[in-house]
Design a protein around this motif. Sequence first.
Motif, PDB file in Angstrom:
ATOM      1  N   GLY A 126       0.788  -1.217   0.000  1.00 46.67           N
ATOM      2  CA  GLY A 126       0.000   0.000   0.000  1.00 46.67           C
ATOM      3  C   GLY A 126       0.815   1.259   0.000  1.00 46.67           C
ATOM      4  N   THR A 127       1.726   1.441   0.930  1.00 45.64           N
ATOM      5  CA  THR A 127       2.468   2.689   1.023  1.00 45.64           C
ATOM      6  C   THR A 127       3.700   2.633   0.134  1.00 45.64           C
ATOM      7  N   SER A 128       4.216   3.813  -0.216  1.00 46.00           N
ATOM      8  CA  SER A 128       5.355   3.860  -1.120  1.00 46.00           C
ATOM      9  C   SER A 128       6.658   3.547  -0.427  1.00 46.00           C
ATOM     10  N   GLU A 129       6.755   3.846   0.858  1.00 45.07           N
ATOM     11  CA  GLU A 129       7.979   3.595   1.610  1.00 45.07           C
ATOM     12  C   GLU A 129       7.696   2.583   2.713  1.00 45.07           C
ATOM     13  N   PRO A 130       8.636   1.647   2.969  1.00 43.71           N
ATOM     14  CA  PRO A 130       8.410   0.705   4.061  1.00 43.71           C
ATOM     15  C   PRO A 130       8.539   1.404   5.407  1.00 43.71           C
ATOM     16  N   GLU A 131       7.733   0.971   6.361  1.00 42.84           N
ATOM     17  CA  GLU A 131       7.769   1.530   7.707  1.00 42.84           C
ATOM     18  C   GLU A 131       8.464   0.542   8.637  1.00 42.84           C
ATOM     19  N   VAL A 132       9.384   1.040   9.448  1.00 41.38           N
ATOM     20  CA  VAL A 132      10.013   0.198  10.466  1.00 41.38           C
ATOM     21  C   VAL A 132       9.057   0.133  11.648  1.00 41.38           C
ATOM     22  N   VAL A 133       8.348  -0.989  11.779  1.00 39.38           N
ATOM     23  CA  VAL A 133       7.329  -1.130  12.819  1.00 39.38           C
ATOM     24  C   VAL A 133       7.889  -1.752  14.089  1.00 39.38           C
ATOM     25  N   ALA A 134       9.084  -2.316  14.028  1.00 39.62           N
ATOM     26  CA  ALA A 134       9.726  -2.883  15.224  1.00 39.62           C
ATOM     27  C   ALA A 134      11.201  -3.040  14.942  1.00 39.62           C
ATOM     28  N   GLU A 135      11.999  -2.848  15.953  1.00 39.96           N
ATOM     29  CA  GLU A 135      13.426  -3.145  15.865  1.00 39.96           C
ATOM     30  C   GLU A 135      13.943  -3.439  17.257  1.00 39.96           C
ATOM     31  N   ASP A 136      14.853  -4.397  17.343  1.00 35.45           N
ATOM     32  CA  ASP A 136      15.324  -4.815  18.656  1.00 35.45           C
ATOM     33  C   ASP A 136      16.548  -5.706  18.475  1.00 35.45           C
ATOM     34  N   VAL A 137      17.045  -6.181  19.607  1.00 36.57           N
ATOM     35  CA  VAL A 137      18.149  -7.132  19.641  1.00 36.57           C
ATOM     36  C   VAL A 137      17.612  -8.444  20.180  1.00 36.57           C
ATOM     37  N   VAL A 138      17.989  -9.545  19.562  1.00 35.67           N
ATOM     38  CA  VAL A 138      17.603 -10.863  20.050  1.00 35.67           C
ATOM     39  C   VAL A 138      18.854 -11.733  20.044  1.00 35.67           C
ATOM     40  N   GLY A 139      19.420 -11.946  21.229  1.00 36.79           N
ATOM     41  CA  GLY A 139      20.653 -12.714  21.328  1.00 36.79           C
ATOM     42  C   GLY A 139      21.776 -12.075  20.543  1.00 36.79           C
ATOM     43  N   ALA A 140      22.345 -12.811  19.605  1.00 37.48           N
ATOM     44  CA  ALA A 140      23.467 -12.324  18.807  1.00 37.48           C
ATOM     45  C   ALA A 140      23.026 -11.492  17.616  1.00 37.48           C
ATOM     46  N   PHE A 141      21.721 -11.332  17.423  1.00 40.37           N
ATOM     47  CA  PHE A 141      21.216 -10.633  16.255  1.00 40.37           C
ATOM     48  C   PHE A 141      20.567  -9.306  16.599  1.00 40.37           C
ATOM     49  N   GLN A 142      20.596  -8.397  15.649  1.00 42.08           N
ATOM     50  CA  GLN A 142      19.734  -7.232  15.669  1.00 42.08           C
ATOM     51  C   GLN A 142      18.784  -7.384  14.487  1.00 42.08           C
ATOM     52  N   TYR A 143      17.560  -6.906  14.652  1.00 39.97           N
ATOM     53  CA  TYR A 143      16.599  -7.085  13.580  1.00 39.97           C
ATOM     54  C   TYR A 143      15.675  -5.889  13.473  1.00 39.97           C
ATOM     55  N   VAL A 144      15.074  -5.723  12.306  1.00 37.13           N
ATOM     56  CA  VAL A 144      14.026  -4.729  12.079  1.00 37.13           C
ATOM     57  C   VAL A 144      12.880  -5.432  11.359  1.00 37.13           C
ATOM     58  N   VAL A 145      11.654  -4.941  11.605  1.00 35.58           N
ATOM     59  CA  VAL A 145      10.485  -5.445  10.893  1.00 35.58           C
ATOM     60  C   VAL A 145       9.986  -4.332   9.980  1.00 35.58           C
ATOM     61  N   LEU A 146       9.946  -4.610   8.683  1.00 34.10           N
ATOM     62  CA  LEU A 146       9.519  -3.636   7.674  1.00 34.10           C
ATOM     63  C   LEU A 146       8.103  -3.969   7.201  1.00 34.10           C
ATOM     64  N   GLN A 147       7.252  -2.946   7.161  1.00 35.70           N
ATOM     65  CA  GLN A 147       5.873  -3.135   6.715  1.00 35.70           C
ATOM     66  C   GLN A 147       5.558  -2.150   5.597  1.00 35.70           C
ATOM     67  N   GLY A 148       4.848  -2.624   4.579  1.00 35.01           N
ATOM     68  CA  GLY A 148       4.439  -1.757   3.490  1.00 35.01           C
ATOM     69  C   GLY A 148       5.536  -1.524   2.479  1.00 35.01           C
ATOM     70  N   GLY A 149       5.332  -0.514   1.650  1.00 34.57           N
ATOM     71  CA  GLY A 149       6.286  -0.183   0.615  1.00 34.57           C
ATOM     72  C   GLY A 149       6.068  -0.998  -0.643  1.00 34.57           C
ATOM     73  N   THR A 150       6.995  -0.864  -1.569  1.00 38.74           N
ATOM     74  CA  THR A 150       7.012  -1.622  -2.812  1.00 38.74           C
ATOM     75  C   THR A 150       8.312  -2.400  -2.873  1.00 38.74           C
ATOM     76  N   SER A 151       8.447  -3.261  -3.849  1.00 46.39           N
ATOM     77  CA  SER A 151       9.696  -4.009  -3.964  1.00 46.39           C
ATOM     78  C   SER A 151      10.878  -3.068  -4.144  1.00 46.39           C
ATOM     79  N   ASP A 152      10.674  -1.975  -4.912  1.00 42.83           N
ATOM     80  CA  ASP A 152      11.766  -1.024  -5.128  1.00 42.83           C
ATOM     81  C   ASP A 152      12.130  -0.290  -3.846  1.00 42.83           C
TER      82      ASP A 152
END
Length: 594
Positions: A126-152
């Motif tokens: 739906g939206t043109s840009e992805p939204e970072v809806v969550a980001e955190d650290v889990v053990g040895a990893f850092q992660y972000v959750v991206l919602q929306g946007g286009t493939s580009d």
Amino acid sequence: MIALSAAVAMTPTPAEACGGTFCDGVLPGDMPVNQTGETILFALDNGFVEAHVQIEYDGGDAEQFAWLVPVPEIPEVEVGSWRLVQSALAATVPVYGFENNWVCEDMDPPPSTTGVGFINNPDGGGTSEPEVVAEDVVGAFQYVVLQGGTSDSVTEWLLDNGYSSDTEAPAILDEYITEGHVFVAFRLRHGLGVEDIHPVVIRYPGTEACIPIRLTAVAAEEDMRIRALFLGEDRVVPTNYRHVQLNRTRLNWLGLGSNYDNLVSMAVDAPGADGRAFVTEYAGASSEVDTTLLDTSSYDSSVFTDMPVVEVVDTLEQQDLVSCSGPTGCIWLHELASSLVHEFIPVPEGLTDGEFYSCLSCYAALIDAEAWDAEAFMAAYDERIIAPMQHANDLLTTWPYLTRLYTTISPHEMTSDPMFTENPDLDDVPNRHGAQRNQACCGNAMQLPGGRIIALEGTGSAWPDWPEEMPWAERVEEFTVAGGPPISLVDETANIDAMIATWNAPRLCSDDDMGTGSSTEGGDETSDGPTPPGTTSGVGDGTSGGDGSSGSEAGQDDTAAGCACNSTSRAGGMGWALMLAGMGLGAMRRRRLR
């Protein structure tokens, strides 16, 4: 649910995985990253899907380790238990073997032999840009959750944040975005390496287990191995992929199943299965899983309260988490102990792990006071060590049934995401299969589970070299989401029996001479022969849940996207093969799946 790979062992291996699409900061000329396999353990409860993902990789640079995971809903992400997946794999590994039966009175049997064989076994668009809806650290990893946007725009965000893209990725990303998926982008935290990679748990609202392999196709190897484990109330089957029963005549029983992986690959590529099918390797009680590795009784984070930092490693040794012996190094007795200690008590430059951790008091002046935080250390200890193991025990206590499915699949076949459902109408599937080699004065024959008899030439030291026409798959079936028996698509039983008869005719002694009795027609796996010695799991009947009779409804289109022997043994040895397909053997707060 996940496009990544499987099986991190305690002994670290070089990194080579980026979730099929993106790597972390890949530079021109760097080693390419390819996916070699996936192992995922699913548990479904009260509207939530929980997937424990184990990662396997070879070659490359750990600093480039990163991957992108499409998920139907915004998920919770936590540290997983490597030991849970390992223990489940160990309990369900297929075992094939045979027992010698000497039926010639004047023969002296050779010495007993045994052997073991290993088979390198919410809305998104739906939206043109992805939204970072969550980001955190889990053990040895850092992660972000991206919602929306286009493939580009998703690709641009990933590139702007240090990931590298594949040219085939945008089209596949578009498919997932259109379907409403979000993306979880993982990478190793700065300063951590190969030995710190651990399983992750992704939990999201849903009622159906799904493995999103379409995204995996851009960086998967040919015949990539996928193992899917399911904890629940009943046996689990694929609903949009086929199900295959192997033609076990094709298995090299004398070679301790050395061609098992090839048998599976050829069977799932057989007509009717067409490269998108699974084999059931085990379906039965989850109580078969040995929980020894999940025992947390020796672990206690509270003892570190107000403890001098120089005593920390000695205390960890007392809790059986590490063993350090000077220059010879440290043995990490829990897969996440290394990252825990290195993060809060990093090794000073110029010293080895063994030198430093064997005598912290000797190097007290060199300890990084800014890195040490007792309260944070205890929290990380609970999160990474204790909680995942306790949660694993909870899962095994809660869910009485365990299913193990296996396939190999190549990139061009990854056109749809396999989906799975429970089917309460099916029989259990044993993972231990016993045959019997009957040796008579006039020759040798192998009696397979189910009763088929295969003549062995000469001394009986080689398995038949079957002609190309011998099928690899005995039956190809499909299941419907409504349950019930499988719908038979292809049944090669009569063809297989005819080819066996042709093979046996000039080679097989009479039944009386062979001590076998009459051969049983068909190759259904309802009798599994002798039980391997020293095993406790049952060897019973049923492997594919039915006799191949047609059901009342057709299955789903597989191109759709979306997420025993009765003769008396006079003497003999026992040879048993373990089909160990990619077995590898933690920290989540226990939350009841909602």
